[in-house]
Scaffold this active site. Sequence first.
Site, short mmCIF file in Angstrom:
data_model
loop_
_atom_site.label_atom_id
_atom_site.label_comp_id
_atom_site.label_asym_id
_atom_site.label_seq_id
_atom_site.Cartn_x
_atom_site.Cartn_y
_atom_site.Cartn_z
N CYS A 199 43.11 38.91 46.31
CA CYS A 199 44.37 38.25 46.62
C CYS A 199 44.39 37.95 48.11
O CYS A 199 43.42 38.20 48.83
CB CYS A 199 45.55 39.14 46.26
SG CYS A 199 45.51 39.73 44.54
N ASP A 217 46.09 49.05 39.36
CA ASP A 217 45.58 49.91 40.43
C ASP A 217 46.44 49.89 41.69
O ASP A 217 46.34 50.79 42.52
CB ASP A 217 44.14 49.52 40.77
CG ASP A 217 43.96 48.05 41.10
OD1 ASP A 217 44.91 47.27 40.89
OD2 ASP A 217 42.86 47.67 41.56
N SER A 251 27.64 41.05 42.09
CA SER A 251 26.55 40.56 42.93
C SER A 251 25.83 41.74 43.57
O SER A 251 26.31 42.88 43.52
CB SER A 251 27.10 39.61 43.99
OG SER A 251 26.07 38.91 44.65
N GLY A 252 24.69 41.46 44.21
CA GLY A 252 23.81 42.52 44.67
C GLY A 252 23.87 42.83 46.16
O GLY A 252 22.98 43.53 46.67
N ASN A 298 44.88 43.59 48.66
CA ASN A 298 43.78 42.70 48.29
C ASN A 298 42.58 43.55 47.91
O ASN A 298 42.11 44.35 48.72
CB ASN A 298 43.44 41.79 49.48
CG ASN A 298 42.18 40.96 49.23
OD1 ASN A 298 41.84 40.66 48.10
ND2 ASN A 298 41.50 40.61 50.30
N GLY A 299 42.07 43.39 46.70
CA GLY A 299 40.88 44.11 46.29
C GLY A 299 41.02 44.76 44.92
O GLY A 299 41.87 44.37 44.11
N ARG A 303 48.62 36.12 44.52
CA ARG A 303 47.93 37.00 43.58
C ARG A 303 46.90 36.27 42.73
O ARG A 303 47.17 35.20 42.18
CB ARG A 303 48.95 37.68 42.65
CG ARG A 303 48.31 38.71 41.71
CD ARG A 303 49.29 39.27 40.70
NE ARG A 303 48.69 40.32 39.88
CZ ARG A 303 49.17 40.76 38.74
NH1 ARG A 303 50.31 40.25 38.25
NH2 ARG A 303 48.55 41.71 38.05
#
Length: 647
Positions: free
Chosen positions: A2, A111, A377-378, A85-86, A56
């Site tokens: 967000c 969360d 992703s890595g 955010n996260g 959001r």
Amino acid sequence: MCGLLALVRNPSADVPSDLVDAVFAATHLMRHRGPDEPGAWVDDPQRPVSVLGFNRLSIIDIAHSHQPLRWGPPASPDRYVLVFNGEIYNYLELREALRSEFGVVFATDGDSEVIIAAYHHWGTEALNRLRGMFAFALWDTVESELFCARDPFGIKPLFMATGPGGTVVGSEKKCLLELAEQIGIDQTLDHRALQHYTVLQYVPEPETLHRGVRRLESGSYGRVRPGQPPQVTRYFTPRFAPVPFRPGEEQARYDEITAVLEDSVAKHMRADVTVGAFLSGGIDSTAIAALAMRHNPRLITFTTGFEREGFSEVDVAVASAEAIGARHVTKVVSQTEFVSALPEIVWYLDEPVADPALVPLFFIAREARKHVKVVLSGEGADELFGGYTIYREPLSLRAFDYLPRPVRRSLGKASRPLPEGMRGKSLLHRGSLTLEERYYGNARSFSDEQLRAVLPGFREEWTHTDITAPLYAESRGADPVARMQHIDLFTWLRGDILVKADKMTMANSLELRVPFLDPEVFAVAARLPLDQKITRATTKYALRRALEPIVPAHVLNRPKLGFPVPIRHWLRAGDLLDWAHTMVGSSQAGELIDLAAVRTMLDEHRSGTSDHSRRLWTLLIFLLWHAIFVERSTTPQISEPTYPVQL
């Protein structure tokens, strides 16, 4: 994922009549970070002390968990207001712990509420219990204090600016600059930060190119009280503490790596929307995708390449997707598309980052968003497990360690008159230097001599040691590879890798998750001894051994390539060269960059007498940034694709 913005006004300052509207308008500038739902909160519309804005991107508990989110204990149910955010991947476990220990009753299934309850009951110790990526601002109505924090590795950004009118924090710098007049933010260009950028290809934390705007550093939290400057505290410092393998325990240690990665990927798959994965030709992204397939057999993977032979990971990625059974989507980028997107990309970046790989990342994120809302992703595997080829340098220079310092210095002096490119010249020069002198981090564009030619304001005292000296002091006593890893965690990783990952995916309203950058994974990686990270034959030795049962054989020992981008070729002919000449010819940044020197570099590069591609790219991206954010002579066309709320 967000976008947040939080203002704490100085009560002694005048209240601009448009302050609240200005905050909400500034929040709208980052609507790409959260197109699903805007949100706002103000404590007092007439004389506000705190104003919060939010955009959001709904991933978990879509029907609820609206932000700004109110929460409090039974005696004060609306005490806190959160913008976040996260993602917190262990939020289910934390909810249960808070229920059993304190009897917390939750009103949502997401969360966000966990963050507030954890902070209320555990204080700042809550940050060490959060397993995820986050930047948040939490207004405490009882204490009249804004508490803001950022995750341990800096996956999510948080900018901060203070002026006579108050303090503002936010996910994007452009939003803070939009409030410069109301707050009194210093918009003067920071010349030291520019010199750091020119050397490193990115602006290192906590700097930005505007003096009045800084970044809350990774692993830190801040407290802001009305009328007072922010107080910043570091709560997490990564430490590499190698533990040698005992005879016979090798496989158990490799199994430990596998188990912690499996657990991290499982938790990173938690979402109420579809999760996909980026897939290059390398071991890191392939491992993440293969583990994700165990939780979603219909996983979609994505990669990108270019319309030029030798500059594509597509074939290897397709083979990897086929080997693990994933559906695969590719995006091939032309030179014309590449050039056309640059102004929009730099606008999204906020700060210049001279890594050409962020351009293909922008395009594959745009393609992926048509299919999914979250990708894995890595990123982070190289810094944690020893994946960069440069980490092998201490092995090749080990003989110099046995020479007295005066002898090493003499060898360095002897190398200077040798012709450039002569075999052994670089070895002698680098062997004459200490690690602190030669290793800036995983990037360096210009030498001091080259900087003097292009920066009219070059200062001898503004060197890389501004950034690296404190970090080397923290890692004193560790082996040289661990010290290089420590440097990269605080420089290259959070200055380049994670900035482009966040900005390019958020530009397309796509959430990117990085399972390697997990506290539990780091705890295992930090214990690996030197010989399990780097050998004369390979990098990431222990990780490769751990992934043998998971990663296809054609990827397991493949050299690291990243996203190869053909700028060296494109800057010699075609659209990119034309664009470069236009940028230099129209730039008003002549007091900052010697434009005549840039033209000379372009001519030398075009003729093939020199390869200036990396340095040219660094300067050109700055000139474009300057045109957008300082001159205001370039106005990018920002596309606003609309997506369904849930994919």
